[in-house]
Design an enzyme around this catalytic site. Structure first.
Site, mmCIF file in Angstrom:
data_model
loop_
_atom_site.group_PDB
_atom_site.id
_atom_site.type_symbol
_atom_site.label_atom_id
_atom_site.label_comp_id
_atom_site.label_asym_id
_atom_site.label_seq_id
_atom_site.Cartn_x
_atom_site.Cartn_y
_atom_site.Cartn_z
ATOM 1 N N ALA A 154 0.849 -1.191 0.000
ATOM 2 C CA ALA A 154 0.000 0.000 0.000
ATOM 3 C C ALA A 154 0.891 1.250 0.000
ATOM 4 C CB ALA A 154 -0.987 -0.039 1.163
ATOM 5 N N SER A 155 0.606 2.228 0.842
ATOM 6 C CA SER A 155 1.322 3.510 0.746
ATOM 7 C C SER A 155 2.758 3.480 1.247
ATOM 8 C CB SER A 155 0.541 4.593 1.485
ATOM 9 O OG SER A 155 -0.582 4.982 0.728
ATOM 10 N N VAL A 156 3.193 2.396 1.851
ATOM 11 C CA VAL A 156 4.632 2.257 2.125
ATOM 12 C C VAL A 156 5.397 2.273 0.804
ATOM 13 C CG1 VAL A 156 6.400 0.696 3.097
ATOM 14 C CG2 VAL A 156 4.257 1.102 4.342
#
Length: 362
Positions: A66-68
């Site tokens: 995801a946003s990592v």
């Protein structure tokens, strides 16, 4: 009940107690790694990778970050900047002609200070959901509908997935290769991150080995299921071709290699990394807590922390790097839980690592 931790051996024992307790109570499903100066202090896999087949997770399972993923997109821009192919002050229309918003720079996209509207809301309103969108579709929808900008560039911070999709498009335009190939050639391969890739599972209709499928709670059915099976999660299908704001998939060990590389100059110079790990000043001269792909905080007890979380239906992730002490916490979950519990788990681990009283989340 509060507990106290001291030595590395005790920290291992406490981490083991924390995660086995959570797993036994079905309060955590995922993989964990805690590093002390690059050496795994604790590593574990808990629960299922695939419910239908009762396949269990192992420490090499592959998770959607995801946003990592945003830290990798930002690194791609930094690599091109060091090559002299991009300036952080270049405006977006330099690379994407007919971009409908003026005076927004690469820097503004990196730091979430662009004011751009959210593409997910735009697609929810206008997109033909029988089609899977890709990055170019985001740009075309912005051109077609021109939703109002939220504020003038650098006026304030507002988290923007749209900005990171545009950064991926810029990487493709400047490098002459696909975003996925650029990530592979310039980051994953040099760091020997052999199991890491940009992966759009539904868009490509390809499967990969040892994959951790993400599950959400279907309250009306009383069970966990794939988000694909729920009408109110149909966006996981029609937005699945979009890259840059997410869809890097990786493992504990590969993320350990990523962490170690960020203490070196394997990818970019230390000066460039320092800029990525530094807050920006907004127009009112107040600092933001975001650099280039990383959130930033300073804590009197733990020093400087650069970190990023991620959330997408079925996945919750977090990578925290405690720079002054060379400690790292990697958290990968593929079973939906409330954000408060995730934050409580992160806080418990941090307290263990820095010898502070901690609490096992109820």
């Amino acid at each position: 009940m509060e507990r106290q931790s001291n030595s590395l051996e005790q920290q291992f024992i406490q981490l083991e107690e924390l995660f086995t307790t959570l797993a036994d109570k079905k309060k955590f499903n995922g993989n964990i790694m805690v590093l002390d100066k690059g050496v795994p202090l604790y590593k574990g896999a808990f629960g299922y990778a695939q419910l239908a087949s009762s396949t269990m997770l192992n420490t090499d399972s592959v998770f959607e970050l995801a946003s990592v993923s945003k830290a990798f997109t930002a690194m791609g821009i930094m690599i091109l900047q060091e090559q002299g192919k991009i300036s952080y002050e270049d405006t977006i229309e330099t690379f994407l002609p007919d971009f409908p918003y003026a005076d927004i720079s690469v820097h503004h996209l990196l730091t979430h200070t662009s004011g751009l509207p959210d593409y997910m809301a735009l697609f929810e309103q206008h997109w033909d959901r029988s089609k899977i969108a890709a990055n170019q579709d985001v740009l075309e929808q912005l051109k077609l509908h021109k939703p109002d900008i939220h504020f003038r560039p650098n006026e304030k911070y507002e988290y923007s997935n749209t900005g990171y999709v545009l950064l991926a498009l810029i990487i493709e335009q400047v490098s002459g290769t696909s975003f996925a190939d650029f990530m592979e050639q310039r980051i994953f391969y040099p760091l020997e991150m052999e199991k890491t890739r940009v992966y759009n599972r539904r868009y490509t209709q390809k499967s990969i080995d040892n994959y951790a499928y993400g599950y959400v709670s279907a309250h009306h059915l009383g069970k966990y299921c794939l988000p694909d099976e729920l009408a109110d999660h149909d966006f996981v299908i029609y937005l699945d071709g979009i890259q840059g704001d997410g869809v890097v998939n990786s493992t504990l060990e590969d993320l350990r290699k990523w962490d170690r590389a960020l203490y070196t100059e394997k990818l970019v110079s230390k000066d460039t990394l320092e800029k990525a790990f530094s807050p920006v000043l907004l127009a009112d001269h107040q600092p933001s807590d975001y650099g280039y792909g990383w959130r930033i905080r300073n804590d009197s007890g733990v020093g400087k922390v650069v970190c990023h979380g991620g959330g997408w239906p079925g996945y919750q992730t977090w990578l925290g790097r405690y720079l002054d002490h060379d400690k790292t916490f990697i958290y990968l979950s593929n079973m939906e839980q409330d954000g408060e519990r995730t934050q409580a788990i992160i806080e418990a681990v941090e307290n263990i690592l820095f010898d502070r009283p901690y609490r096992i989340p109820e």
